[in-house]
Design a protein around this motif. Structure first.
Motif, short mmCIF file in Angstrom:
data_model
loop_
_atom_site.label_atom_id
_atom_site.label_comp_id
_atom_site.label_asym_id
_atom_site.label_seq_id
_atom_site.Cartn_x
_atom_site.Cartn_y
_atom_site.Cartn_z
N ILE A 1 -8.23 -10.46 5.09
CA ILE A 1 -9.38 -9.71 4.57
C ILE A 1 -9.45 -8.32 5.20
N ALA A 2 -9.34 -8.20 6.52
CA ALA A 2 -9.57 -6.93 7.20
C ALA A 2 -8.49 -5.89 6.94
N SER A 3 -7.23 -6.30 6.76
CA SER A 3 -6.13 -5.35 6.57
C SER A 3 -5.98 -4.99 5.10
N GLY A 4 -6.14 -3.72 4.80
CA GLY A 4 -5.92 -3.21 3.45
C GLY A 4 -5.22 -1.88 3.54
N PRO A 5 -5.05 -1.19 2.42
CA PRO A 5 -4.35 0.10 2.44
C PRO A 5 -4.93 1.11 3.41
N ASP A 6 -6.25 1.20 3.53
CA ASP A 6 -6.86 2.17 4.44
C ASP A 6 -6.39 1.96 5.87
N LEU A 7 -6.42 0.70 6.32
CA LEU A 7 -6.02 0.39 7.69
C LEU A 7 -4.53 0.62 7.90
N VAL A 8 -3.72 0.14 6.97
CA VAL A 8 -2.26 0.26 7.10
C VAL A 8 -1.83 1.73 7.11
N ILE A 9 -2.37 2.51 6.21
CA ILE A 9 -2.01 3.93 6.14
C ILE A 9 -2.40 4.63 7.44
N PRO B 1 -6.64 -9.46 -7.54
CA PRO B 1 -5.70 -10.49 -7.95
C PRO B 1 -4.26 -10.09 -7.63
N ALA B 2 -3.33 -10.96 -7.97
CA ALA B 2 -1.93 -10.74 -7.60
C ALA B 2 -1.41 -9.39 -8.07
N GLU B 3 -1.90 -8.93 -9.22
CA GLU B 3 -1.43 -7.66 -9.77
C GLU B 3 -1.77 -6.48 -8.86
N ALA B 4 -2.75 -6.66 -7.98
CA ALA B 4 -3.15 -5.58 -7.09
C ALA B 4 -2.11 -5.28 -6.02
N LEU B 5 -1.22 -6.23 -5.74
CA LEU B 5 -0.24 -6.02 -4.68
C LEU B 5 0.63 -4.80 -4.96
N GLY B 6 1.14 -4.71 -6.16
CA GLY B 6 1.97 -3.56 -6.51
C GLY B 6 1.20 -2.26 -6.41
N GLN B 7 -0.07 -2.28 -6.78
CA GLN B 7 -0.90 -1.09 -6.69
C GLN B 7 -1.10 -0.67 -5.24
N TRP B 8 -1.34 -1.65 -4.39
CA TRP B 8 -1.50 -1.35 -2.96
C TRP B 8 -0.22 -0.71 -2.41
N LEU B 9 0.92 -1.32 -2.73
CA LEU B 9 2.19 -0.81 -2.20
C LEU B 9 2.46 0.61 -2.69
N THR B 10 2.18 0.87 -3.95
CA THR B 10 2.38 2.21 -4.48
C THR B 10 1.52 3.23 -3.76
N ARG B 11 0.26 2.87 -3.52
CA ARG B 11 -0.64 3.79 -2.81
C ARG B 11 -0.15 4.05 -1.39
N ILE B 12 0.24 2.99 -0.68
CA ILE B 12 0.72 3.16 0.69
C ILE B 12 1.96 4.03 0.72
N GLU B 13 2.91 3.75 -0.14
CA GLU B 13 4.16 4.53 -0.19
C GLU B 13 3.88 6.00 -0.49
N PHE C 1 5.78 0.32 7.25
CA PHE C 1 4.74 -0.70 7.11
C PHE C 1 5.39 -2.05 6.84
N ALA C 2 4.57 -3.09 6.97
CA ALA C 2 5.06 -4.45 6.79
C ALA C 2 4.08 -5.23 5.93
N VAL C 3 4.60 -6.26 5.26
CA VAL C 3 3.78 -7.16 4.45
C VAL C 3 4.01 -8.58 4.93
N ASN C 4 2.93 -9.29 5.16
CA ASN C 4 3.00 -10.67 5.63
C ASN C 4 3.02 -11.64 4.44
N GLN C 5 3.93 -12.60 4.49
CA GLN C 5 4.03 -13.63 3.46
C GLN C 5 3.78 -15.00 4.10
N ILE C 6 2.83 -15.74 3.55
CA ILE C 6 2.55 -17.10 4.01
C ILE C 6 3.52 -18.04 3.31
#
Length: 321
Positions: free
Chosen positions: A21-29, A47-59, A77-82
């Motif tokens: 919950i706490a980690s999002g694009p603002d924190l990562v950037i 939803p799942a579709e947001a992942l690509g949007q987050w990555l695009t914004r960070i990049e 940056f890194a992405v955690n996968q459960i």
């Protein structure tokens, strides 16, 4: 063994842990701009579709920042996968990360399979796996991961019980690759201590919960700032995996932190529907034993500046002896 190219040249040897919950694009950037590795759990993007949007914004924002500040060390940056059977998004999220060529993937709970590793390695990415025991470390290395995150006693969220001295020391007997150490690291002195023990990086989580860029409630931030190690409770009740949580959030949920029942590990659920995981991190607040060292909630850049001053001072102090 040399460090992966993606992890060279950091301003400080720090990886920001992925925080549910706490980690999002603002924190990562903000973390990457400050010169340390920022990360987030893929499941935070809903939803799942947001992942690509987050990555695009960070990049995009990091690329723009690099162009504007060529003299500044901008971290990857890194992405955690459960990696768990209940995570019904895993295949989708890995595909999206591969498509975006995410530099670092962090796998949790179970070691990644060969298909995931091959897909990441094919474009030059690296995979770190977090572990709480020697057995888990060996299994992850047998699977083919590139590095280990050793989650020692006192770490926030899902954590182990081994002393960092014991955990790092035993792992270094059979692994000379990159290691990040987690467990109550909240100062520059502690970052240097992690390196002195034999780790390459400090893996810091709780400190970022009380920052301006974290997606945490005002109550959560206040609880971090106002708590000490004695206010942290170790239990597996909320997710099926043992972890450290703030006592006052447990009490607010109407539970007695001194008399919590045990949970069945088979009840773990990391599905896209949210379920108990979302409740755990939203209402029952994870935190490490290092909370007693946190007395404010500044911007990430200010935290990193402070850590750098403390780290440099510790090196000078030790060098003077």
């Amino acid at each position: 063994m040399a460090l992966p190219a993606a992890l060279r040249g950091l301003r400080l040897p720090i990886i920001g842990a992925p925080l549910f919950i706490a980690s999002g694009p603002d924190l990562v950037i903000a973390q990457c701009k400050a010169g340390i590795v920022g990360s987030f759990p893929a499941l935070n993007a809903r939803p799942a579709e947001a992942l690509g949007q987050w990555l695009t914004r960070i990049e995009t924002e990091l690329a723009d920042f690099r162009s504007a500040h060529p003299d500044r060390p901008v971290a990857p940056f890194a992405v955690n996968q459960i990696v768990h059977t209940s995570n019904d998004r895993l295949a989708h999220d890995i595909d999206v990360c591969v498509e975006h060529r995410v530099p670092i993937l962090i796998s949790s709970l179970r070691a990644p399979d060969r298909a995931m590793l091959d897909a990441v390695h094919a474009y030059g990415g690296v995979v770190f796996h977090d572990v709480i025991s020697i057995r888990h470390a060996k299994k992850a290395l047998e699977a083919g991961v590139d590095g280990l995150i050793l989650v020692a006693a006192g770490a926030g969220g899902h954590a182990g019980t081994l002393s960092p001295f014991a955990l790092v020391g035993e792992v270094r007997k059979f692994f000379d690759g990159p290691i990040a150490l987690s467990g109550s690291i909240a100062s520059g002195d502690a970052v240097l201590a992690a390196q002195a023990m034999g780790a390459d990086f400090a893996y810091i989580g709780t400190r970022w919960l009380a920052t301006e860029e974290a997606n945490t409630s005002a109550g959560y931030r206040d609880a971090i700032v106002g708590s000490a190690a004695a206010d942290v409770v170790y239990t597996n009740l909320f997710t099926g995996v043992h972890g450290n949580y703030l006592k006052k959030s447990i009490e607010a949920a109407g539970l007695d932190p001194e008399a919590l029942p045990q949970s069945d590990a088979k009840a773990m659920d990391f599905g896209s529907g949210g379920g108990s995981k979302a409740k755990a991190w939203r209402d029952i607040w994870g935190a490490g034993q290092g909370v007693g060292l946190m007395h404010d909630a500044p911007a990430v850049a200010d935290v990193v500046d402070r850590l750098k001053r403390e780290y440099d001072a510790a090196r000078s102090r030790i060098g003077a002896h």
